[in-house]
Design a protein around this motif. Structure first.
Motif, PDB file in Angstrom:
ATOM      1  N   SER A  91      10.888 -64.133   9.455  1.00  0.00           N
ATOM      2  CA  SER A  91      10.649 -62.736   9.100  1.00  0.00           C
ATOM      3  C   SER A  91      11.960 -61.958   9.118  1.00  0.00           C
ATOM      4  O   SER A  91      12.919 -62.341   9.793  1.00  0.00           O
ATOM      5  CB  SER A  91       9.659 -62.096  10.073  1.00  0.00           C
ATOM      6  OG  SER A  91      10.252 -61.962  11.356  1.00  0.00           O
ATOM      7  N   GLU A  96      12.435 -59.152  10.493  1.00  0.00           N
ATOM      8  CA  GLU A  96      12.648 -58.606  11.840  1.00  0.00           C
ATOM      9  C   GLU A  96      13.349 -59.635  12.721  1.00  0.00           C
ATOM     10  O   GLU A  96      14.287 -59.309  13.454  1.00  0.00           O
ATOM     11  CB  GLU A  96      11.307 -58.202  12.467  1.00  0.00           C
ATOM     12  CG  GLU A  96      10.612 -57.011  11.812  1.00  0.00           C
ATOM     13  CD  GLU A  96       9.916 -57.382  10.520  1.00  0.00           C
ATOM     14  OE1 GLU A  96       9.557 -56.471   9.772  1.00  0.00           O
ATOM     15  OE2 GLU A  96       9.737 -58.601  10.260  1.00  0.00           O
ATOM     16  N   GLU A  97      12.874 -60.888  12.652  1.00  0.00           N
ATOM     17  CA  GLU A  97      13.491 -61.942  13.446  1.00  0.00           C
ATOM     18  C   GLU A  97      14.920 -62.206  12.966  1.00  0.00           C
ATOM     19  O   GLU A  97      15.829 -62.433  13.780  1.00  0.00           O
ATOM     20  CB  GLU A  97      12.679 -63.236  13.347  1.00  0.00           C
ATOM     21  CG  GLU A  97      13.224 -64.373  14.203  1.00  0.00           C
ATOM     22  CD  GLU A  97      12.413 -65.655  14.096  1.00  0.00           C
ATOM     23  OE1 GLU A  97      12.867 -66.690  14.619  1.00  0.00           O
ATOM     24  OE2 GLU A  97      11.318 -65.608  13.477  1.00  0.00           O
ATOM     25  N   GLN A 145      17.031 -60.098  11.779  1.00  0.00           N
ATOM     26  CA  GLN A 145      17.908 -59.045  12.291  1.00  0.00           C
ATOM     27  C   GLN A 145      18.232 -59.257  13.766  1.00  0.00           C
ATOM     28  O   GLN A 145      19.312 -58.864  14.232  1.00  0.00           O
ATOM     29  CB  GLN A 145      17.251 -57.677  12.095  1.00  0.00           C
ATOM     30  CG  GLN A 145      17.013 -57.289  10.642  1.00  0.00           C
ATOM     31  CD  GLN A 145      18.297 -57.230   9.834  1.00  0.00           C
ATOM     32  OE1 GLN A 145      19.353 -56.884  10.353  1.00  0.00           O
ATOM     33  NE2 GLN A 145      18.206 -57.559   8.550  1.00  0.00           N
ATOM     34  N   ARG A 146      17.316 -59.883  14.514  1.00  0.00           N
ATOM     35  CA  ARG A 146      17.540 -60.074  15.952  1.00  0.00           C
ATOM     36  C   ARG A 146      18.496 -61.234  16.239  1.00  0.00           C
ATOM     37  O   ARG A 146      19.130 -61.271  17.291  1.00  0.00           O
ATOM     38  CB  ARG A 146      16.200 -60.332  16.658  1.00  0.00           C
ATOM     39  CG  ARG A 146      15.293 -59.111  16.751  1.00  0.00           C
ATOM     40  CD  ARG A 146      14.199 -59.353  17.789  1.00  0.00           C
ATOM     41  NE  ARG A 146      13.346 -60.479  17.421  1.00  0.00           N
ATOM     42  CZ  ARG A 146      12.215 -60.366  16.726  1.00  0.00           C
ATOM     43  NH1 ARG A 146      11.814 -59.155  16.320  1.00  0.00           N
ATOM     44  NH2 ARG A 146      11.489 -61.428  16.441  1.00  0.00           N
TER      45      ARG A 146
END
Length: 321
Positions: A113, A115-116, A118-119
């Motif tokens: 994803s 979001e993942e 970006q982390r």
């Protein structure tokens, strides 16, 4: 010319868009005494957010506006129309906004994803072998002239000032001067960029049929100027009538059109039949080339803008093409 839906959900959108551009060009070839696309006054934009559409969407929506014969270049999604308590006029069809959806995958094919992604640290991304995949998608919009019941202020037409040969446009002059490009004006029937000497040659201003024509031509040659090895390093030494020559001319025409739209006056893509025919041949050979040309034209326009201390509003390159 409107696009309300695509019957095949897995249709090749690159080919769909290229076919639209080919239709514009082939129509121009038959009636080549008028511009292919005319961007007049404010560029195509979302009426609610005031976000200016970029690149390919700017071309397609501006042509769509001309095709509909409407004085507005503002567009809304169906959801936004409902928010404003408007309604689409019966029989009107929508137009497509094209954009890229970015997907992330590991080496083994597992999707990650956003979001993942970006982390993760850069080291973790390298270890997982993450790669980006660009998926072409679209959504639909309607011109406000196709809609009833919107707030009255949205239907107000802003008529751009008309330039004459005696006038100069301050924004355009600052934009051109800030590049510090060497421009030589002389009595001539030709405008060109000399790659070897890095010089732009233009006829004297009085030879142009108005300042709009002058700026169209100057910005076209400045687009070629951005391709020099010391700048964007495009291949400029192409023989006349070759594929490479046609591609570079298309990039310069699109760049000039984008900048003219930002400056607020009209820009007609060249009505030179030889160029149009060569572009048709290039696009039929490579269905993705129009996307490449738009990207390179936007790079050129962005570079030209970057030199100015008071730049024209930068082109929005977030999600749409």
């Amino acid at each position: 010319m409107g696009i309300s839906n695509h019957s095949n959900g897995r249709a090749n959108l690159y080919q769909v868009v290229t076919n639209q551009i080919l239709e514009l060009l082939e129509g121009q070839k038959l009636t080549w005494n008028r511009p292919w696309v005319s961007v007049i006054g404010k560029p195509a934009h979302n009426t609610l957010s005031q976000r200016t559409y970029s690149g390919l969407n700017q071309i397609l929506l501006s042509f769509r506006q001309e095709h509909l014969g409407l004085p507005y270049n503002g567009w809304l999604t169906f959801t936004q129309i409902q928010e404003l308590r408007g309604r689409v006029i019966a029989g009107e069809s929508s137009s497509a906004i094209y954009y890229y959806k970015i997907l992330y995958f590991e080496d083994g094919g597992k999707q990650v994803s956003s979001e993942e992604f970006q982390r993760l640290t850069n080291t973790e991304k390298e270890r997982k072998g993450l790669r980006k995949h660009f998926l072409l998608r679209y959504y639909n919009v309607f011109n406000i002239g196709q809609i009833k019941g919107l707030p009255a202020a949205l239907y107000k037409v802003q008529v751009p000032a008309t330039l004459t040969w005696l006038q100069k446009d301050d924004h355009a002059e600052r934009l051109i001067k800030a590049t510090d490009a060497k421009i030589i004006h002389w009595v001539s029937d030709e405008a060109c960029y000399n790659y070897v000497n890095d010089v732009i040659f233009l006829p004297v201003r009085e030879q142009f049929e108005g300042l709009t024509a002058y700026y169209e031509t100057t910005l076209h040659e400045l687009a070629h100027w951005t391709g020099h090895t010391s700048r964007l390093n495009r291949k400029l030494q192409n023989a006349f009538r070759t594929v490479g020559y046609a591609q570079e001319e298309l990039i310069a025409e699109l760049c000039s059109a984008f900048l003219c739209a930002q400056l607020g006056f009209s820009m007609g893509i060249t009505n030179n039949a030889a160029y149009i025919q060569s572009w048709i041949e290039v696009l039929k050979e490579d269905s993705r080339y129009i996307f490449k040309a738009v990207h390179k034209a936007e790079e050129a326009a962005t570079l030209i803008n970057s030199f100015s201390r008071t730049p024209v509003e930068a082109m929005d390159q977030d999600s749409d093409l």
